[in-house]
Design an enzyme around this catalytic site. Structure first.
Site, mmCIF file in Angstrom:
data_model
loop_
_atom_site.group_PDB
_atom_site.id
_atom_site.type_symbol
_atom_site.label_atom_id
_atom_site.label_comp_id
_atom_site.label_asym_id
_atom_site.label_seq_id
_atom_site.Cartn_x
_atom_site.Cartn_y
_atom_site.Cartn_z
ATOM 1 N N ALA A 36 11.656 -10.651 -17.246
ATOM 2 C CA ALA A 36 12.733 -11.597 -17.578
ATOM 3 C C ALA A 36 13.985 -10.842 -18.029
ATOM 4 C CB ALA A 36 12.265 -12.546 -18.672
ATOM 5 N N ASP A 39 15.565 -9.318 -15.011
ATOM 6 C CA ASP A 39 16.267 -10.338 -14.228
ATOM 7 C C ASP A 39 17.609 -10.695 -14.861
ATOM 8 O OD1 ASP A 39 14.225 -10.382 -12.457
ATOM 9 O OD2 ASP A 39 13.274 -12.184 -13.264
ATOM 10 N N GLU A 116 -2.449 17.406 -0.985
ATOM 11 C CA GLU A 116 -1.768 16.126 -1.226
ATOM 12 C C GLU A 116 -2.561 14.998 -0.579
ATOM 13 O OE1 GLU A 116 2.103 16.551 0.611
ATOM 14 O OE2 GLU A 116 2.290 18.629 -0.081
ATOM 15 N N LYS A 118 -3.219 12.078 1.806
ATOM 16 C CA LYS A 118 -2.552 11.710 3.053
ATOM 17 C C LYS A 118 -2.433 10.198 3.073
ATOM 18 C CE LYS A 118 -2.477 12.472 8.003
ATOM 19 N NZ LYS A 118 -2.339 11.098 8.516
ATOM 20 N N ASP A 120 -1.711 6.507 4.295
ATOM 21 C CA ASP A 120 -1.827 5.843 5.582
ATOM 22 C C ASP A 120 -0.764 4.753 5.649
ATOM 23 O OD1 ASP A 120 -2.714 5.283 8.053
ATOM 24 O OD2 ASP A 120 -4.596 4.356 7.431
ATOM 25 N N ARG A 139 9.979 7.519 12.025
ATOM 26 C CA ARG A 139 9.692 8.786 12.672
ATOM 27 C C ARG A 139 9.915 8.691 14.185
ATOM 28 N NH1 ARG A 139 4.761 10.598 14.853
ATOM 29 N NH2 ARG A 139 4.716 12.865 15.027
ATOM 30 N N GLU A 178 6.270 8.657 3.178
ATOM 31 C CA GLU A 178 5.438 7.653 3.831
ATOM 32 C C GLU A 178 5.629 6.320 3.112
ATOM 33 O OE1 GLU A 178 3.694 8.854 6.411
ATOM 34 O OE2 GLU A 178 1.926 7.583 6.701
ATOM 35 N N TYR A 230 7.033 13.522 0.552
ATOM 36 C CA TYR A 230 6.192 14.716 0.636
ATOM 37 C C TYR A 230 6.872 15.923 1.266
ATOM 38 C CZ TYR A 230 5.453 12.720 5.283
ATOM 39 O OH TYR A 230 5.652 12.182 6.532
ATOM 40 N N LYS A 318 -9.433 14.694 7.151
ATOM 41 C CA LYS A 318 -9.606 13.249 7.081
ATOM 42 C C LYS A 318 -10.891 12.860 6.363
ATOM 43 C CE LYS A 318 -6.779 10.960 9.515
ATOM 44 N NZ LYS A 318 -6.659 10.915 10.937
ATOM 45 N N CYS A 412 -15.785 -29.516 19.012
ATOM 46 C CA CYS A 412 -15.639 -29.009 17.652
ATOM 47 C C CYS A 412 -16.986 -29.088 16.933
ATOM 48 C CB CYS A 412 -14.590 -29.833 16.906
ATOM 49 S SG CYS A 412 -14.521 -29.444 15.152
ATOM 50 N N CYS A 415 -16.460 -32.034 14.040
ATOM 51 C CA CYS A 415 -16.212 -33.456 14.311
ATOM 52 C C CYS A 415 -16.559 -33.853 15.744
ATOM 53 C CB CYS A 415 -14.750 -33.801 14.022
ATOM 54 S SG CYS A 415 -13.608 -33.125 15.232
ATOM 55 N N CYS A 430 -9.356 -27.443 17.654
ATOM 56 C CA CYS A 430 -9.840 -28.805 17.508
ATOM 57 C C CYS A 430 -8.603 -29.685 17.385
ATOM 58 C CB CYS A 430 -10.707 -28.934 16.260
ATOM 59 S SG CYS A 430 -11.015 -30.660 15.844
ATOM 60 N N CYS A 435 -10.139 -33.915 11.338
ATOM 61 C CA CYS A 435 -11.373 -33.116 11.267
ATOM 62 C C CYS A 435 -11.496 -32.590 9.830
ATOM 63 C CB CYS A 435 -11.274 -31.973 12.264
ATOM 64 S SG CYS A 435 -12.708 -30.916 12.287
HETATM 65 S S1 IVH Z 1 3.317 16.464 6.119
HETATM 66 C C1 IVH Z 1 4.804 18.884 9.532
HETATM 67 N N1 IVH Z 1 2.252 15.236 4.038
HETATM 68 O O1 IVH Z 1 0.757 12.062 8.307
HETATM 69 C C2 IVH Z 1 4.281 18.120 8.376
HETATM 70 N N2 IVH Z 1 2.335 14.096 6.105
HETATM 71 O O2 IVH Z 1 -0.102 13.217 11.067
HETATM 72 C C3 IVH Z 1 3.945 16.749 8.735
HETATM 73 N N3 IVH Z 1 1.430 11.825 6.040
HETATM 74 O O3 IVH Z 1 3.600 11.665 10.262
HETATM 75 C C4 IVH Z 1 3.861 15.802 7.657
HETATM 76 N N4 IVH Z 1 0.905 11.824 3.903
HETATM 77 O O4 IVH Z 1 3.361 10.195 8.262
HETATM 78 C C5 IVH Z 1 2.568 15.166 5.343
HETATM 79 N N5 IVH Z 1 1.355 14.267 2.135
HETATM 80 C C6 IVH Z 1 1.678 14.185 3.421
HETATM 81 C C7 IVH Z 1 1.422 13.034 4.191
HETATM 82 C C8 IVH Z 1 1.771 13.029 5.536
HETATM 83 C C9 IVH Z 1 0.913 11.117 5.029
HETATM 84 C C10 IVH Z 1 1.575 11.348 7.419
HETATM 85 C C11 IVH Z 1 2.953 11.487 7.968
HETATM 86 C C12 IVH Z 1 2.837 12.243 9.263
HETATM 87 C C13 IVH Z 1 1.392 12.147 9.547
HETATM 88 C C14 IVH Z 1 0.974 13.426 10.246
#
Ligand code: IVH
Length: 673
Positions: A36, A39, A116, A118, A120, A139, A178, A230, A318, A412, A415, A430, A435
């Site tokens: 609040a 705002d 780091e 990664k 998604d 990208r 990201e 990153y 991964k 359905c 019904c 349906c 229904c």
């Molecule tokens: S480094 C050349 N660091 O992963 C270095 N990428 O497959 C490339 N991603 O397109 C990126 N977390 O979108 C880097 N800590 C991180 C990341 C990261 C996610 C994604 C990024 C990139 C894809 C690479």
């Protein structure tokens, strides 16, 4: 108009406060003031900037949602290509990576790596010049992305101006990061979409990507997106020596860096990091699909170089996808609010990624055919994006011959109405509006928080009311008597009275909530607001043609068609009429004559000197008019600024009134008084 000195100071102070609290909230996750209070600061700043438009600057926190829909995204070449990463799925592959790196560098020593999470999500590049965010792009193919600046600006975790720290900000800085959506926000977003019968996002990454590529930044602004940075592309005016230094420096400039990043020595410690993060993964409110291991020293990175698509100095280790094997015991059909029939696999319960799953959507008949999923099949299931369970494929070699091929019924399952499938659509529906599950869902949608907000009318109560024959449509809600409720199970005096009071209170609502509550397919909260500001009365919306609807920014052919079809049905018109008769009224409905530009459609071309185009459009809207981006027969007036474009020619051809900026200004002056 000169701006008083103390007002200027106040504006400056407000901006600093808001930026500071944005930073605490969105970057550091450590808010210090209430929503609040925040705002209130924002409102004061908006008011002051509205009174003194000349002080609005591109990095003012009010500018995050200022841009108009762009129409399309311009290409943006990346000065340094945005490469992707090689994936590793096992410890061995990561050890091989480490071996290769050391061999190429000619060293026996243990390497220093950053590790780091990664993320998604969607990779983006943010470009800052002298600390000011001037452009943001996706990208794309790695070489050229799309200009999504206006959308990125709506993300509060992205600073519009870098923070001053002991380290001066570079002349030009290309930051890579990201963009992602939080898991809980993703679930909520899909719930909303399901309510209005829109397709669901399969996972948070798709939701983030879809949100970033919205043509209307207003839509992006409503999606809770965030970012982790990153890396950098080019940095003019600053030399980095390590990846770790990059991460830490980005942080001091106010950019958001994941708090779990780490610097390790030796590949074993990188592997340990992967294990540790893997264990914490399900607790996070965002998706990560692995960890990225990067050679820390930039000079070594340069020596290692890159292959065509990926650098030799980094690898993505991964996580295993959360998959499991189970058996489909039956396929059930669920009837949605709009009548869509969704087949759902009922499975023997199994744990996937820490969550017990026993049902998975099969989407539609075609999908079942395509994957050849049969009742009794052993299947691999996956929590797609770790959220919605999905059947990946059947294990064909475990078939016994007793599996059953799924047959979509003609009628359905609830019904018995004959199902229909429109050409071009995947879903069978349906057609019976009464229904039972449709009625229940229609009623709970109508009563929902974003619609009529009738607290206490959830699915259970809705089912009871319909089963007992007390109501058959939302309009009947307003004639329920206390004795009706008391006759129901689990309803005591107090709770019945409370529900009646809430129902009664809901009559006084807004037109936007009401439109949303009708549950017209494809019409969500945002669209309901757009329709409200264009039509301002339910009657006018009921009579709108497809052409009129489609001319509105943000309303496409699908939605326009769906609205017209909905209001064409006598049953639906009757519903609206009986709701109005029952006493529903709108706080925001404005009478026929109240607005001077009511029903007038304006188009702007060329640049205006007295106000921004966004502001001019705003004024037209406030006065009940409407703006369009292209000249067509529906347009009443074209305002030509300096250097008008082809719209002017088109307007001449069609014989549409053309006025100058001055004429426009005096027009709005006149109608104001
Ligand atoms: S480094 C050349 N660091 O992963 C270095 N990428 O497959 C490339 N991603 O397109 C990126 N977390 O979108 C880097 N800590 C991180 C990341 C990261 C996610 C994604 C990024 C990139 C894809 C690479």
């Amino acid at each position: 108009m000169t701006v008083p000195e103390d007002t200027l100071r106040r504006i400056q102070w407000l901006r600093e406060q808001i930026n500071h609290h944005n930073y605490l909230y969105y970057v550091l996750d450590q808010p210090e003031i209430s929503d609040a209070d925040y705002d209130a600061l924002m409102r004061e700043l908006l008011d002051l900037e509205a009174s003194y438009p000349e002080v609005v600057s591109p990095d003012s926190p009010t500018q995050r949602i200022g841009a108009a829909p762009s129409g399309k995204f311009a290409p943006v070449p990346h000065t340094v290509p945005m490469l992707s990463l090689d994936d590793a799925f096992s410890q061995e592959e990561v050890m091989d990576f480490d071996q290769r790196v050391r061999k190429l560098l000619g060293t026996e020593d243990e390497m220093e790596y950053t590790t780091e999470p990664k993320m998604d999500g969607v990779a983006v590049e943010l470009i800052y010049e002298s600390g000011l965010l001037i452009q943001g792009a996706t990208r794309g193919d790695g070489y050229t992305g799309e200009d999504v600046t206006a959308n990125l600006k709506t993300i509060r975790a992205i600073p519009l101006r870098l923070r001053d720290s002991e380290l001066p900000v570079p002349e030009r800085l290309e930051v890579r990061g990201e963009v992602f959506i939080y898991r809980d926000a993703f679930v909520e977003l899909n719930r909303e979409r399901e309510k209005v019968g829109e397709n669901l996002f399969a996972n948070p990454r798709n939701a983030a990507a879809g949100s970033l590529r919205q043509l209307d930044p207003g839509v992006t602004a409503r999606r809770p997106l965030s970012i982790f940075c990153y890396g950098v592309g080019t940095a003019v005016g600053h030399d980095f020596t390590t990846q770790w230094e990059i991460l830490m420096t980005l942080r001091t400039w106010g950019l958001r860096v994941n708090s779990m990043v780490k610097k390790v020595t030796g590949i074993r410690n990188a592997l340990k990091y992967h294990r540790d993060i893997g264990l914490r993964r399900n607790e996070l409110n965002y998706e990560i699909d692995g960890v990225v291991i990067k050679v820390n020293r930039l000079e070594m990175q340069r020596r290692l170089g890159a292959k065509a698509r990926s650098p030799r100095w980094a690898i993505a280790f991964k996580f295993e996808a959360a998959q499991a094997v189970t058996r489909i015991s039956s396929i059930e059909l669920s009837v949605g609010r709009t009548g869509a029939i969704t087949p759902v696999a009922v499975m023997e319960p199994v744990k996937v990624g820490g969550v017990v799953v026993s049902r998975a959507t099969l989407h539609n008949e075609d999908e079942i055919r395509r994957k050849d999923i049969r009742i009794g099949d052993w299947v691999i299931i996956r929590r797609a994006g770790d959220v919605i369970p999905e059947v990946v494929r059947p294990l064909v070699d475990r078939r016994t011959g007793r599996e059953e091929i799924f047959q979509m019924p003609d009628t359905c399952p609830v019904c018995g109405s004959r199902l229909v499938r429109k050409s071009g659509e995947a879903a069978w529906r349906c057609p019976n509006p009464e229904c039972f599950p449709r009625l229940v869902k229609q009623l709970t949608h109508f009563a929902g928080k974003a619609a009529m907000d009738i607290n206490g009318l959830g699915p259970r109560v809705a089912e009871q009311l319909i089963t007992a024959g007390i109501i058959r449509s939302p309009a009947d809600l307003y004639s329920i008597r206390l004795s009706d409720l008391l006759s129901l199970e689990r309803f005591a005096g107090k709770s019945a009275e409370n529900l009646l009071a809430t129902i009664n209170k809901s009559k006084r609502t807004t037109l936007a909530r009401f439109i949303y509550g009708l549950g017209i397919r494809h019409v969500g909260e945002v669209a309901s607001q757009v329709l409200t500001s264009r039509f301002r009365s339910i009657q006018r919306l009921m009579d709108a043609t497809e052409g009129e609807l489609m001319a509105i920014d943000g309303i496409g052919p699908e939605m326009a068609g769906s609205i017209v079809e909905w209001f064409r049905k006598p049953r639906n018109r009757e519903l609206v009429n009986s709701l109005m008769k029952a006493g529903v009224e709108f706080k925001d409905q404005i009478g026929e004559k109240a607005l001077p530009l009511q029903g007038k459609v304006f188009v702007f071309t060329g640049s205006l000197s007295a106000m921004t185009r966004a502001h001019a459009k705003e004024v037209v809207k406030e006065m009940g008019g409407e703006t369009a981006s292209a000249v067509g027969r529906r347009v009443d007036c074209v305002v030509a600024g300096k250097r008008p474009g082809s719209k002017l020619r088109k307007a001449r051809e069609l014989g549409i009134t053309i006025i100058s900026e001055d004429e426009f200004l005096s027009m709005i002056e006149k109608v104001k008084t």
